[in-house]
Write an enzyme that holds these catalytic residues in place. Structure first.
Site, PDB file in Angstrom:
ATOM      1  N   ARG A 163      -3.312  -0.647   5.444  1.00  0.00           N
ATOM      2  CA  ARG A 163      -3.885  -1.747   4.662  1.00  0.00           C
ATOM      3  C   ARG A 163      -2.958  -2.945   4.508  1.00  0.00           C
ATOM      4  O   ARG A 163      -3.368  -4.081   4.782  1.00  0.00           O
ATOM      5  CB  ARG A 163      -4.280  -1.232   3.269  1.00  0.00           C
ATOM      6  CG  ARG A 163      -5.415  -0.233   3.298  1.00  0.00           C
ATOM      7  CD  ARG A 163      -5.533   0.521   1.990  1.00  0.00           C
ATOM      8  NE  ARG A 163      -4.408   1.426   1.781  1.00  0.00           N
ATOM      9  CZ  ARG A 163      -4.203   2.160   0.685  1.00  0.00           C
ATOM     10  NH1 ARG A 163      -5.067   2.080  -0.309  1.00  0.00           N
ATOM     11  NH2 ARG A 163      -3.176   2.965   0.606  1.00  0.00           N
ATOM     12  N   CYS A 220       0.867  -1.188   0.000  1.00  0.00           N
ATOM     13  CA  CYS A 220       0.000   0.000   0.000  1.00  0.00           C
ATOM     14  C   CYS A 220       0.895   1.227   0.000  1.00  0.00           C
ATOM     15  O   CYS A 220       2.071   1.131  -0.374  1.00  0.00           O
ATOM     16  CB  CYS A 220      -0.970  -0.032   1.188  1.00  0.00           C
ATOM     17  SG  CYS A 220      -0.183   0.022   2.806  1.00  0.00           S
ATOM     18  N   ASP A 256      -7.698   3.806   0.944  1.00  0.00           N
ATOM     19  CA  ASP A 256      -6.939   4.179   2.119  1.00  0.00           C
ATOM     20  C   ASP A 256      -7.866   4.598   3.270  1.00  0.00           C
ATOM     21  O   ASP A 256      -8.614   5.570   3.120  1.00  0.00           O
ATOM     22  CB  ASP A 256      -6.056   5.354   1.670  1.00  0.00           C
ATOM     23  CG  ASP A 256      -5.206   5.889   2.774  1.00  0.00           C
ATOM     24  OD1 ASP A 256      -5.232   5.311   3.862  1.00  0.00           O
ATOM     25  OD2 ASP A 256      -4.520   6.886   2.517  1.00  0.00           O
TER      26      ASP A 256
HETATM   27  P1  4NP Z   1      -1.745   2.815   4.102  1.00  0.00           P
HETATM   28  O1  4NP Z   1      -2.418   4.149   4.666  1.00  0.00           O
HETATM   29  O2  4NP Z   1      -1.210   3.170   2.739  1.00  0.00           O
HETATM   30  O3  4NP Z   1      -2.885   1.858   4.037  1.00  0.00           O
HETATM   31  O4  4NP Z   1      -0.673   2.425   5.088  1.00  0.00           O
HETATM   32  C1  4NP Z   1      -1.747   5.363   4.768  1.00  0.00           C
HETATM   33  C2  4NP Z   1      -1.009   5.646   5.879  1.00  0.00           C
HETATM   34  C3  4NP Z   1      -0.392   6.876   6.011  1.00  0.00           C
HETATM   35  C4  4NP Z   1      -0.520   7.810   5.010  1.00  0.00           C
HETATM   36  C5  4NP Z   1      -1.252   7.521   3.892  1.00  0.00           C
HETATM   37  C6  4NP Z   1      -1.861   6.290   3.766  1.00  0.00           C
HETATM   38  N1  4NP Z   1       0.078   9.084   5.146  1.00  0.00           N
HETATM   39  O5  4NP Z   1      -0.148   9.938   4.293  1.00  0.00           O
HETATM   40  O6  4NP Z   1       0.832   9.314   6.118  1.00  0.00           O
END
Ligand code: 4NP
Length: 140
Positions: free
Chosen positions: A9, A3, A111
């Site tokens: 995720r 991700c 997300d």
């Molecule tokens: P992930 O979610 O891609 O599912 O781990 C996110 C976690 C942090 C951020 C974006 C998406 N962020 O912008 O910090």
């Protein structure tokens, strides 16, 4: 499992799939961005995992690297943006064909980072179904 941040995720997807397969199947996760490298999963992902009997608290975020194409046979991404970022590091057709969206029919696991805990419950449900499908597709 890939991700963006490797804290919401993909660690959940890793924990879910690990529980469904034998120890001889190596499951890992990574993020396309480096913002959270070295940190544990988001507490909301840890909590939804725990609620469903999965412990992901010891995972630590890392960034996806092109060597992952050599180390893994299948690379599952959560959304189109991850898909493009991972493919940008592919060096051959062989690398390219390893990459798939984790949901069928071009659906995305969005997300859940900026939403509430219900988004994490929904994410868990999508990933649990997707991992059942992976187990079937790959005969794991
Ligand atoms: P992930 O979610 O891609 O599912 O781990 C996110 C976690 C942090 C951020 C974006 C998406 N962020 O912008 O910090």
């Amino acid at each position: 499992m890939v991700c963006l941040g490797n804290i919401c995720r993909s660690p959940l997807a890793q924990g879910i799939l690990e529980k469904k397969v034998s120890l001889s199947t190596i499951v890992d996760s990574a993020g396309t961005a480096a913002y959270h490298v070295g940190t544990p999963p988001d507490q909301r992902s840890i909590d939804v995992g725990k609620k469903n009997g999965i412990d992901i608290g010891h995972y630590r975020a890392r960034k996806f690297i092109k060597e992952d194409f050599k180390n893994f046979n299948h690379i599952y991404v959560m959304d189109q943006s991850n898909y493009h970022d991972v493919l940008a590091q592919a060096q051959s057709t062989e690398d390219h064909i390893k990459v798939n969206l984790i949901l069928h029919s071009h659906q995305e696991v969005r997300d859940p980072y900026y939403g509430g805990t219900e988004g994490f419950d929904y994410c868990y449900k999508l990933l649990d179904n997707a991992c059942d499908q992976i187990v079937k597709d790959l005969n794991l």
